[in-house]
Write a protein that holds these residues in place. Structure first.
Motif, PDB file in Angstrom:
ATOM      1  N   VAL A   5       0.837  -1.020  -0.008  1.00 28.41           N
ATOM      2  CA  VAL A   5       0.101  -0.117  -0.009  1.00 28.41           C
ATOM      3  C   VAL A   5       0.850   1.287  -0.180  1.00 28.41           C
ATOM      4  O   VAL A   5       1.902   1.436   0.768  1.00 28.41           O
ATOM      5  N   LYS A   6       0.711   2.170  -0.833  1.00 30.13           N
ATOM      6  CA  LYS A   6       1.350   3.404  -0.976  1.00 30.13           C
ATOM      7  C   LYS A   6       0.194   4.560  -0.682  1.00 30.13           C
ATOM      8  O   LYS A   6      -0.959   4.480  -1.467  1.00 30.13           O
ATOM      9  N   ILE A   7       0.538   5.390   0.239  1.00 29.55           N
ATOM     10  CA  ILE A   7      -0.439   6.481   0.513  1.00 29.55           C
ATOM     11  C   ILE A   7       0.300   7.826  -0.117  1.00 29.55           C
ATOM     12  O   ILE A   7       1.489   7.910   0.102  1.00 29.55           O
ATOM     13  N   CYS A   8      -0.362   8.616  -0.839  1.00 26.56           N
ATOM     14  CA  CYS A   8       0.522   9.250  -1.890  1.00 26.56           C
ATOM     15  C   CYS A   8      -0.128  11.039  -1.468  1.00 26.56           C
ATOM     16  O   CYS A   8      -1.175  10.921  -1.074  1.00 26.56           O
ATOM     17  N   GLY A   9       0.578  11.738  -1.781  1.00 22.10           N
ATOM     18  CA  GLY A   9       0.041  13.303  -1.856  1.00 22.10           C
ATOM     19  C   GLY A   9      -0.002  13.798  -0.317  1.00 22.10           C
ATOM     20  O   GLY A   9      -1.001  14.588   0.050  1.00 22.10           O
ATOM     21  N   LEU A  10       1.100  13.051   0.427  1.00 22.09           N
ATOM     22  CA  LEU A  10       1.025  13.789   1.923  1.00 22.09           C
ATOM     23  C   LEU A  10       1.844  15.267   1.972  1.00 22.09           C
ATOM     24  O   LEU A  10       2.645  15.415   1.583  1.00 22.09           O
ATOM     25  N   THR A  11       0.991  15.981   2.827  1.00 20.14           N
ATOM     26  CA  THR A  11       1.540  17.141   3.001  1.00 20.14           C
ATOM     27  C   THR A  11       1.709  17.693   4.484  1.00 20.14           C
ATOM     28  O   THR A  11       2.379  18.796   4.646  1.00 20.14           O
ATOM     29  N   ARG A  12       1.341  16.878   5.381  1.00 20.41           N
ATOM     30  CA  ARG A  12       1.482  17.359   6.764  1.00 20.41           C
ATOM     31  C   ARG A  12       2.392  16.133   7.541  1.00 20.41           C
ATOM     32  O   ARG A  12       2.089  14.781   7.214  1.00 20.41           O
ATOM     33  N   VAL A  13       2.923  16.633   8.737  1.00 15.94           N
ATOM     34  CA  VAL A  13       3.822  15.484   9.325  1.00 15.94           C
ATOM     35  C   VAL A  13       2.765  14.718  10.066  1.00 15.94           C
ATOM     36  O   VAL A  13       2.908  13.400  10.181  1.00 15.94           O
ATOM     37  N   GLU A  14       1.585  15.116  10.535  1.00 13.40           N
ATOM     38  CA  GLU A  14       0.638  14.036  11.316  1.00 13.40           C
ATOM     39  C   GLU A  14       0.252  13.179  10.196  1.00 13.40           C
ATOM     40  O   GLU A  14      -0.172  11.982  10.741  1.00 13.40           O
ATOM     41  N   ASP A  15      -0.054  13.609   8.879  1.00 10.19           N
ATOM     42  CA  ASP A  15      -0.388  12.629   8.273  1.00 10.19           C
ATOM     43  C   ASP A  15       0.474  11.377   7.747  1.00 10.19           C
ATOM     44  O   ASP A  15       0.375  10.399   7.585  1.00 10.19           O
ATOM     45  N   VAL A  16       1.893  11.973   7.668  1.00 11.63           N
ATOM     46  CA  VAL A  16       2.968  10.901   7.427  1.00 11.63           C
ATOM     47  C   VAL A  16       2.943  10.087   8.792  1.00 11.63           C
ATOM     48  O   VAL A  16       3.023   8.723   8.402  1.00 11.63           O
ATOM     49  N   LYS A  17       2.986  10.623   9.879  1.00 13.60           N
ATOM     50  CA  LYS A  17       2.923   9.680  10.957  1.00 13.60           C
ATOM     51  C   LYS A  17       1.774   8.753  11.153  1.00 13.60           C
ATOM     52  O   LYS A  17       1.823   7.648  11.558  1.00 13.60           O
ATOM     53  N   ALA A  18       0.718   9.038  10.617  1.00 16.07           N
ATOM     54  CA  ALA A  18      -0.731   8.281  10.507  1.00 16.07           C
ATOM     55  C   ALA A  18      -0.538   7.282   9.737  1.00 16.07           C
ATOM     56  O   ALA A  18      -0.780   6.219   9.985  1.00 16.07           O
ATOM     57  N   ALA A  19       0.021   7.503   8.603  1.00  8.57           N
ATOM     58  CA  ALA A  19       0.263   6.545   7.478  1.00  8.57           C
ATOM     59  C   ALA A  19       1.099   5.390   7.916  1.00  8.57           C
ATOM     60  O   ALA A  19       1.092   4.280   7.508  1.00  8.57           O
ATOM     61  N   VAL A  20       2.390   6.033   8.426  1.00  6.64           N
ATOM     62  CA  VAL A  20       3.426   4.981   8.783  1.00  6.64           C
ATOM     63  C   VAL A  20       2.886   4.160   9.805  1.00  6.64           C
ATOM     64  O   VAL A  20       2.933   2.767  10.130  1.00  6.64           O
ATOM     65  N   ALA A  21       2.055   4.537  10.995  1.00  9.95           N
ATOM     66  CA  ALA A  21       1.437   4.117  12.075  1.00  9.95           C
ATOM     67  C   ALA A  21       0.588   2.952  11.607  1.00  9.95           C
ATOM     68  O   ALA A  21       0.350   1.625  12.454  1.00  9.95           O
ATOM     69  N   SER A  22      -0.244   3.269  10.543  1.00 11.01           N
ATOM     70  CA  SER A  22      -1.225   2.258  10.092  1.00 11.01           C
ATOM     71  C   SER A  22      -0.715   0.939   9.281  1.00 11.01           C
ATOM     72  O   SER A  22      -1.196   0.478   8.970  1.00 11.01           O
ATOM     73  N   GLY A  23       0.454   1.258   9.042  1.00 13.07           N
ATOM     74  CA  GLY A  23       1.298   0.292   8.204  1.00 13.07           C
ATOM     75  C   GLY A  23       1.210   0.376   6.744  1.00 13.07           C
ATOM     76  O   GLY A  23       1.809  -0.654   5.973  1.00 13.07           O
ATOM     77  N   ALA A  24       1.410   1.567   6.302  1.00 13.23           N
ATOM     78  CA  ALA A  24       1.664   1.988   4.898  1.00 13.23           C
ATOM     79  C   ALA A  24       3.217   1.341   4.543  1.00 13.23           C
ATOM     80  O   ALA A  24       4.104   1.577   5.310  1.00 13.23           O
ATOM     81  N   ASP A  25       3.377   0.873   3.236  1.00 16.11           N
ATOM     82  CA  ASP A  25       4.628   0.381   2.767  1.00 16.11           C
ATOM     83  C   ASP A  25       5.236   1.525   2.013  1.00 16.11           C
ATOM     84  O   ASP A  25       6.415   1.427   2.020  1.00 16.11           O
ATOM     85  N   ALA A  26       4.555   2.590   1.724  1.00 15.84           N
ATOM     86  CA  ALA A  26       5.495   3.468   0.865  1.00 15.84           C
ATOM     87  C   ALA A  26       4.468   4.903   0.972  1.00 15.84           C
ATOM     88  O   ALA A  26       3.165   4.925   1.249  1.00 15.84           O
ATOM     89  N   ILE A  27       5.321   6.065   1.244  1.00 15.55           N
ATOM     90  CA  ILE A  27       4.798   7.300   1.301  1.00 15.55           C
ATOM     91  C   ILE A  27       5.174   8.046   0.085  1.00 15.55           C
ATOM     92  O   ILE A  27       6.160   8.151  -0.220  1.00 15.55           O
ATOM     93  N   GLY A  28       4.185   8.840  -0.678  1.00 15.36           N
ATOM     94  CA  GLY A  28       4.362   9.664  -1.726  1.00 15.36           C
ATOM     95  C   GLY A  28       4.412  11.063  -1.653  1.00 15.36           C
ATOM     96  O   GLY A  28       3.352  11.665  -0.910  1.00 15.36           O
ATOM     97  N   PHE A  29       5.415  11.687  -2.102  1.00 17.95           N
ATOM     98  CA  PHE A  29       5.386  13.380  -2.127  1.00 17.95           C
ATOM     99  C   PHE A  29       5.309  13.753  -3.512  1.00 17.95           C
ATOM    100  O   PHE A  29       5.918  13.182  -4.500  1.00 17.95           O
ATOM    101  N   VAL A  30       4.240  14.581  -3.499  1.00 17.09           N
ATOM    102  CA  VAL A  30       4.100  15.133  -5.179  1.00 17.09           C
ATOM    103  C   VAL A  30       5.080  16.283  -5.161  1.00 17.09           C
ATOM    104  O   VAL A  30       4.647  17.493  -4.962  1.00 17.09           O
ATOM    105  N   PHE A  31       5.948  16.381  -6.344  1.00 11.76           N
ATOM    106  CA  PHE A  31       6.909  17.228  -6.869  1.00 11.76           C
ATOM    107  C   PHE A  31       6.473  18.086  -7.988  1.00 11.76           C
ATOM    108  O   PHE A  31       6.914  18.029  -9.017  1.00 11.76           O
ATOM    109  N   TYR A  32       5.144  18.378  -8.261  1.00 12.02           N
ATOM    110  CA  TYR A  32       4.450  18.813  -9.444  1.00 12.02           C
ATOM    111  C   TYR A  32       3.664  20.029  -9.047  1.00 12.02           C
ATOM    112  O   TYR A  32       2.516  19.776  -8.340  1.00 12.02           O
TER     113      TYR A  32
END
Length: 205
Positions: A5-32
């Protein structure tokens, strides 16, 4: 084997922490920059500090210049590059980093051709077509166009949410699923409960 599972388009620290804690395999940052989910390099540097070992950090680009990708790689510890525009295989492969290619599916045979064209990729991401947007449309596409014979790992995106991801995985059997809008309160602002439910449903198969 669990679907990644990849969670993409994260913009806030709390969202990154939540995705990691929930078991995300990958985090996506949008450079567009035109994307409502885009982050600056300064934002990405801060966010990246909260991604632990064994969670992959993916940088999403849409028709970038070579210089843009190189500058991003100097500052952000990306594990994987995701090219979501009209980039050629040669362009994608020049950075000495693993990469995946996204295609917006319109017609039969398009995915099979992409498997051949982008054979050096680490995976092929299939998303819904929109004439004005490169991903993040919130719409799915006809999954019957996805071949069962695949020469690369297939990543399914487009209109996924906790309501349909289990059925999508059951039908398509992808290597991974990629979600952005389906776990948001508003564009670029994730919903912690939606992230958790999405990952639970994806791992239920």
């Amino acid at each position: 084997m669990n679907t990644r599972v990849k969670i993409c388009g994260l913009t806030r620290v709390e969202d990154v922490k939540a995705a990691v804690a929930s078991g995300a395999d990958a985090i996506g940052f949008v450079f567009y920059e035109p994307s409502p989910r885009a982050v600056t390099l300064a934002q990405a540097e801060t966010l990246a500090r909260h991604i632990p070992a064994f969670v992959s950090l993916v940088g999403l680009f849409v028709n970038p210049s070579k210089a843009q990708v190189q500058e991003t790689l100097k500052r952000i510890p990306l594990d994987l590059l995701q090219f979501h525009g009209d980039e050629s295989p040669v362009f994608c492969h020049q950075f000495g980093r693993r990469w995946i290619k996204a295609i917006r599916v319109q017609r039969a045979g398009q995915i099979e051709q992409a498997f051949r064209d982008y054979d050096l990729a680490s995976g092929l991401l299939v998303d819904a077509w929109d004439p004005e947007r490169y991903g993040g449309t919130g719409h799915s596409f006809n999954w019957d166009l996805i071949p069962s014979d695949r020469s690369l790992p297939l990543i399914l995106a487009g209109g996924l949410s906790s309501d349909n991801v289990f059925g999508a995985i059951e039908k398509v059997r992808p290597w991974a699923v990629d979600v952005s809008g389906g776990v948001e309160k508003s564009k670029g602002i994730k919903d912690i409960e939606k992230i958790s439910e999405f990952i639970k449903e994806a791992h239920r198969f």
